[in-house]
Design a protein around this motif. Structure first.
Motif, PDB file in Angstrom:
ATOM      1  N   ILE A  12       1.054  13.099   5.043  1.00  0.00           N
ATOM      2  CA  ILE A  12       2.346  12.813   5.668  1.00  0.00           C
ATOM      3  C   ILE A  12       3.139  14.093   5.856  1.00  0.00           C
ATOM      4  CG2 ILE A  12       4.571  11.651   5.332  1.00  0.00           C
ATOM      5  CD1 ILE A  12       3.054   9.430   3.902  1.00  0.00           C
ATOM      6  N   ARG A  13       3.160  14.951   4.828  1.00  0.00           N
ATOM      7  CA  ARG A  13       3.911  16.196   4.907  1.00  0.00           C
ATOM      8  C   ARG A  13       3.420  17.079   6.053  1.00  0.00           C
ATOM      9  NH1 ARG A  13       2.717  17.954   0.264  1.00  0.00           N
ATOM     10  NH2 ARG A  13       4.605  17.416  -0.912  1.00  0.00           N
ATOM     11  N   ILE A  66       0.842  -1.203   0.000  1.00  0.00           N
ATOM     12  CA  ILE A  66       0.000   0.000   0.000  1.00  0.00           C
ATOM     13  C   ILE A  66       0.875   1.250   0.000  1.00  0.00           C
ATOM     14  CG2 ILE A  66      -1.628   1.340   1.391  1.00  0.00           C
ATOM     15  CD1 ILE A  66      -2.923  -1.266   2.216  1.00  0.00           C
ATOM     16  N   PHE A  67       1.943   1.235   0.805  1.00  0.00           N
ATOM     17  CA  PHE A  67       2.872   2.364   0.807  1.00  0.00           C
ATOM     18  C   PHE A  67       3.509   2.549  -0.572  1.00  0.00           C
ATOM     19  CE2 PHE A  67       3.695   1.443   5.570  1.00  0.00           C
ATOM     20  CZ  PHE A  67       2.582   2.196   5.911  1.00  0.00           C
ATOM     21  N   VAL A 126      10.445   5.777   2.157  1.00  0.00           N
ATOM     22  CA  VAL A 126      11.455   4.802   1.730  1.00  0.00           C
ATOM     23  C   VAL A 126      11.201   4.385   0.282  1.00  0.00           C
ATOM     24  CG1 VAL A 126      12.366   2.478   2.117  1.00  0.00           C
ATOM     25  CG2 VAL A 126      11.828   3.963   4.076  1.00  0.00           C
ATOM     26  N   PHE A 127       9.953   4.135  -0.037  1.00  0.00           N
ATOM     27  CA  PHE A 127       9.626   3.734  -1.409  1.00  0.00           C
ATOM     28  C   PHE A 127       9.809   4.878  -2.393  1.00  0.00           C
ATOM     29  CE2 PHE A 127       7.410   0.384   0.947  1.00  0.00           C
ATOM     30  CZ  PHE A 127       7.837  -0.728   0.225  1.00  0.00           C
ATOM     31  N   ILE A 128       9.533   6.091  -1.957  1.00  0.00           N
ATOM     32  CA  ILE A 128       9.775   7.237  -2.831  1.00  0.00           C
ATOM     33  C   ILE A 128      11.248   7.296  -3.207  1.00  0.00           C
ATOM     34  CG2 ILE A 128       9.824   9.763  -2.918  1.00  0.00           C
ATOM     35  CD1 ILE A 128       7.276   9.776  -1.280  1.00  0.00           C
ATOM     36  N   ALA A 134       4.864   7.004   7.396  1.00  0.00           N
ATOM     37  CA  ALA A 134       6.050   7.727   6.934  1.00  0.00           C
ATOM     38  C   ALA A 134       6.998   6.802   6.167  1.00  0.00           C
ATOM     39  CB  ALA A 134       6.783   8.357   8.115  1.00  0.00           C
ATOM     40  N   PHE A 135       6.781   5.486   6.291  1.00  0.00           N
ATOM     41  CA  PHE A 135       7.623   4.520   5.570  1.00  0.00           C
ATOM     42  C   PHE A 135       7.465   4.656   4.059  1.00  0.00           C
ATOM     43  CE2 PHE A 135       8.906   0.145   4.277  1.00  0.00           C
ATOM     44  CZ  PHE A 135      10.165   0.154   4.849  1.00  0.00           C
TER      45      PHE A 135
END
Length: 216
Positions: free
Chosen positions: A68-69, A52-53, A129-131, A125-126
């Motif tokens: 998130i921001r 999902i992230f 990591v994918f970004i 917020a994880f």
């Protein structure tokens, strides 16, 4: 092309899952206390949340990234507190009671899946990591499109699931060497480690996270 994208998605899923944070500690603890199926299904719950992230990061879901921001500090605190609560629960578990429940067939794989799914989702917020990983591979919705992106995301889930399958399989091979007194200390140690990791996450709210730069 499709196979290459899928394989690179698998690599991303592996890289994102390998760090043994609270979820990893919990999967190991469940594998030792409840068996391989419980640990692996718990890991699949984490893999589903990671997927999902990954979807949010790849398709640049504005409402997710915006949330998130704007709430990064609150997210760290709430996520850390949730992890600490899980740690306290694991710390207080009686391994003898767990063993009796396992033998009586009163354990629920569905509960194992959902619990780790929710624990992982407690730290959105994880997605950052994918970004970063997608940026490293040059992946975005604009470069791949929805169809190819879906293939890559499927690889992410398989990579994450493969990691948990491998980890819990190795731990399961060692499970026969442990006795209830060992499991007692494993629960205490795992619970304490999880609490400390959750506390560290809360303390990290005092560290400025360059969210805006990452999300741009």
């Amino acid at each position: 092309m499709l196979l290459s994208l899928f394989i690179r998605g698998v690599v991303i899923g592996l890289v994102a899952s390998i760090p043994l944070g609270p979820v990893g500690v919990l999967c190991v603890q469940r594998t030792l206390s409840k068996g391989h199926r419980s640990g692996f299904v718990s890991g699949l719950g984490a893999a589903a949340a990671d997927t999902i992230f990954a979807l949010a990061a790849f398709f640049s879901l504005a409402f997710v990234l915006g949330f998130i921001r704007e709430n990064i500090t609150l997210i760290k605190v709430v996520g850390g507190l949730c992890v600490m609560m899980v740690g306290v629960y694991i710390f207080s578990l009686n391994p003898v009671v767990q063993i009796r429940r396992n033998r009586a067939g009163r354990t629920s794989l569905w509960q194992d899946f959902i619990s780790l799914f929710l624990v992982t989702l407690a730290n959105p917020a994880f997605v950052l990591v994918f970004i970063g990983l997608f940026a490293t591979f040059g992946f975005s919705e604009q470069t791949l499109g929805m169809g190819l992106g879906t293939v890559m995301i499927a690889g992410v889930f398989c990579g994450a699931g493969g990691w948990w399958l491998g980890l819990t399989s190795v731990v399961s091979l060692l499970r026969g060497r442990f006795r209830p007194r060992h499991l007692f200390w494993i629960n205490r140690t795992a619970g304490a480690v999880i609490v400390l990791l959750g506390a560290a996450t809360v303390l990290m709210m005092f560290v400025n996270t360059p969210v805006d730069g990452i999300l741009q």
